[in-house]
Design a protein around this motif. Structure first.
Motif, PDB file in Angstrom:
ATOM      1  N   LYS A 102       0.818  -1.215   0.000  1.00 48.85           N
ATOM      2  CA  LYS A 102       0.000   0.000   0.000  1.00 48.85           C
ATOM      3  C   LYS A 102       0.854   1.268   0.000  1.00 48.85           C
ATOM      4  O   LYS A 102       0.511   2.245  -0.668  1.00 48.85           O
ATOM      5  CB  LYS A 102      -0.913  -0.037   1.227  1.00 48.85           C
ATOM      6  N   ALA A 103       1.974   1.240   0.717  1.00 46.31           N
ATOM      7  CA  ALA A 103       2.844   2.424   0.808  1.00 46.31           C
ATOM      8  C   ALA A 103       3.396   2.841  -0.553  1.00 46.31           C
ATOM      9  O   ALA A 103       3.754   4.003  -0.746  1.00 46.31           O
ATOM     10  CB  ALA A 103       3.987   2.159   1.782  1.00 46.31           C
ATOM     11  N   ASP A 104       3.459   1.917  -1.500  1.00 46.08           N
ATOM     12  CA  ASP A 104       4.002   2.201  -2.830  1.00 46.08           C
ATOM     13  C   ASP A 104       2.921   2.456  -3.880  1.00 46.08           C
ATOM     14  O   ASP A 104       3.227   2.551  -5.065  1.00 46.08           O
ATOM     15  CB  ASP A 104       4.873   1.028  -3.307  1.00 46.08           C
ATOM     16  N   LEU A 105       1.695   2.563  -3.454  1.00 44.02           N
ATOM     17  CA  LEU A 105       0.571   2.653  -4.388  1.00 44.02           C
ATOM     18  C   LEU A 105      -0.132   3.998  -4.343  1.00 44.02           C
ATOM     19  O   LEU A 105      -0.043   4.733  -3.366  1.00 44.02           O
ATOM     20  CB  LEU A 105      -0.476   1.591  -4.054  1.00 44.02           C
ATOM     21  N   VAL A 106      -0.863   4.260  -5.393  1.00 47.31           N
ATOM     22  CA  VAL A 106      -1.808   5.367  -5.426  1.00 47.31           C
ATOM     23  C   VAL A 106      -3.162   4.779  -5.072  1.00 47.31           C
ATOM     24  O   VAL A 106      -3.583   3.767  -5.639  1.00 47.31           O
ATOM     25  CB  VAL A 106      -1.862   6.009  -6.828  1.00 47.31           C
ATOM     26  N   TYR A 107      -3.814   5.372  -4.112  1.00 51.25           N
ATOM     27  CA  TYR A 107      -5.161   4.967  -3.748  1.00 51.25           C
ATOM     28  C   TYR A 107      -5.928   6.220  -3.350  1.00 51.25           C
ATOM     29  O   TYR A 107      -5.349   7.289  -3.164  1.00 51.25           O
ATOM     30  CB  TYR A 107      -5.164   3.931  -2.612  1.00 51.25           C
ATOM     31  N   LEU A 108      -7.227   6.072  -3.254  1.00 58.44           N
ATOM     32  CA  LEU A 108      -8.097   7.192  -2.904  1.00 58.44           C
ATOM     33  C   LEU A 108      -8.844   6.870  -1.624  1.00 58.44           C
ATOM     34  O   LEU A 108      -9.135   5.700  -1.349  1.00 58.44           O
ATOM     35  CB  LEU A 108      -9.115   7.436  -4.024  1.00 58.44           C
ATOM     36  N   PHE A 109      -9.180   7.907  -0.868  1.00 60.13           N
ATOM     37  CA  PHE A 109     -10.054   7.728   0.277  1.00 60.13           C
ATOM     38  C   PHE A 109     -11.495   7.900  -0.177  1.00 60.13           C
ATOM     39  O   PHE A 109     -11.783   8.706  -1.076  1.00 60.13           O
ATOM     40  CB  PHE A 109      -9.717   8.726   1.392  1.00 60.13           C
ATOM     41  N   ASP A 110     -12.398   7.163   0.435  1.00 55.86           N
ATOM     42  CA  ASP A 110     -13.791   7.172  -0.006  1.00 55.86           C
ATOM     43  C   ASP A 110     -14.495   8.500   0.206  1.00 55.86           C
ATOM     44  O   ASP A 110     -15.524   8.752  -0.390  1.00 55.86           O
ATOM     45  CB  ASP A 110     -14.583   6.033   0.650  1.00 55.86           C
ATOM     46  N   ASP A 111     -13.919   9.400   1.017  1.00 63.91           N
ATOM     47  CA  ASP A 111     -14.559  10.704   1.225  1.00 63.91           C
ATOM     48  C   ASP A 111     -13.918  11.838   0.421  1.00 63.91           C
ATOM     49  O   ASP A 111     -14.262  12.997   0.604  1.00 63.91           O
ATOM     50  CB  ASP A 111     -14.599  11.065   2.705  1.00 63.91           C
ATOM     51  N   CYS A 112     -12.999  11.493  -0.480  1.00 62.28           N
ATOM     52  CA  CYS A 112     -12.413  12.548  -1.318  1.00 62.28           C
ATOM     53  C   CYS A 112     -13.458  13.007  -2.331  1.00 62.28           C
ATOM     54  O   CYS A 112     -14.464  12.341  -2.552  1.00 62.28           O
ATOM     55  CB  CYS A 112     -11.127  12.080  -1.998  1.00 62.28           C
ATOM     56  N   THR A 113     -13.224  14.151  -2.932  1.00 59.92           N
ATOM     57  CA  THR A 113     -14.179  14.665  -3.911  1.00 59.92           C
ATOM     58  C   THR A 113     -13.907  14.058  -5.277  1.00 59.92           C
ATOM     59  O   THR A 113     -12.826  13.524  -5.543  1.00 59.92           O
ATOM     60  CB  THR A 113     -14.109  16.200  -4.035  1.00 59.92           C
ATOM     61  N   LEU A 114     -14.893  14.165  -6.117  1.00 63.44           N
ATOM     62  CA  LEU A 114     -14.771  13.686  -7.493  1.00 63.44           C
ATOM     63  C   LEU A 114     -13.603  14.385  -8.186  1.00 63.44           C
ATOM     64  O   LEU A 114     -12.818  13.752  -8.895  1.00 63.44           O
ATOM     65  CB  LEU A 114     -16.090  13.950  -8.228  1.00 63.44           C
ATOM     66  N   ARG A 115     -13.452  15.664  -7.939  1.00 58.25           N
ATOM     67  CA  ARG A 115     -12.350  16.423  -8.544  1.00 58.25           C
ATOM     68  C   ARG A 115     -10.993  15.919  -8.050  1.00 58.25           C
ATOM     69  O   ARG A 115     -10.071  15.730  -8.843  1.00 58.25           O
ATOM     70  CB  ARG A 115     -12.504  17.909  -8.226  1.00 58.25           C
ATOM     71  N   GLN A 116     -10.862  15.670  -6.743  1.00 60.62           N
ATOM     72  CA  GLN A 116      -9.607  15.144  -6.211  1.00 60.62           C
ATOM     73  C   GLN A 116      -9.272  13.790  -6.832  1.00 60.62           C
ATOM     74  O   GLN A 116      -8.116  13.527  -7.168  1.00 60.62           O
ATOM     75  CB  GLN A 116      -9.695  15.003  -4.686  1.00 60.62           C
ATOM     76  N   ALA A 117     -10.283  12.956  -6.992  1.00 59.99           N
ATOM     77  CA  ALA A 117     -10.070  11.636  -7.596  1.00 59.99           C
ATOM     78  C   ALA A 117      -9.575  11.775  -9.036  1.00 59.99           C
ATOM     79  O   ALA A 117      -8.599  11.129  -9.433  1.00 59.99           O
ATOM     80  CB  ALA A 117     -11.358  10.825  -7.552  1.00 59.99           C
TER      81      ALA A 117
END
Length: 137
Positions: free
Chosen positions: A13-28
């Motif tokens: 996980k430390a080497d990956l790009v991931y998103l948090f479920d509460d980020c905005t559509l724009r941030q994603a």
């Protein structure tokens, strides 16, 4: 058959790009564009795997809701449906169990026995392990 332990195939996980479920559509969208990824795991702030989201999911949401880019700051990623379900693997699984999943996905997100996201196994790493095992026979 792959003899390698899944831990040796794991991209942590430390080497990956991931998103948090509460980020905005724009941030994603911005994060996916910056890293040039079309599919990204989504986790919550407790580290649990939530789902995998694709740029196709984001695009479909934009089109279906007739959004413009400015509106994307007001929409949480959790409001965007996934049109395809990515299967989650468990770190305790046998490598052969991952083969069925990896055939239909670019990667398999892996969780520990508590459901905490720990990383991914990519199709490429599985193929390399499979070829290595074949060459050793």
């Amino acid at each position: 058959m792959i003899k390698t332990n899944l831990l040796f195939l794991l991209k942590p996980k430390a080497d990956l790009v991931y998103l948090f479920d509460d980020c905005t559509l724009r941030q994603a969208m911005e994060k996916m564009k910056a890293h040039r990824y079309s599919v990204v795991p989504v986790i919550n702030h407790e580290g649990k795997y939530v789902r995998t989201i694709s740029e196709g999911d984001l695009l479909a949401y934009f089109i279906d809701n007739k959004l413009d880019f400015e509106q994307s700051d007001n929409i949480k990623l959790s409001d965007v449906p996934s049109y395809r379900s990515y299967k989650l693997g468990e770190i305790s699984a046998e490598p052969k169990d991952i083969l069925d999943i990896i055939m239909g996905q670019n990667f398999v997100p892996l969780a520990d026995d508590q459901g905490t996201f720990i990383g991914i196994v990519t199709r490429q790493s599985v193929m390399k392990a499979f070829i290595k095992d074949l060459e050793e026979q």
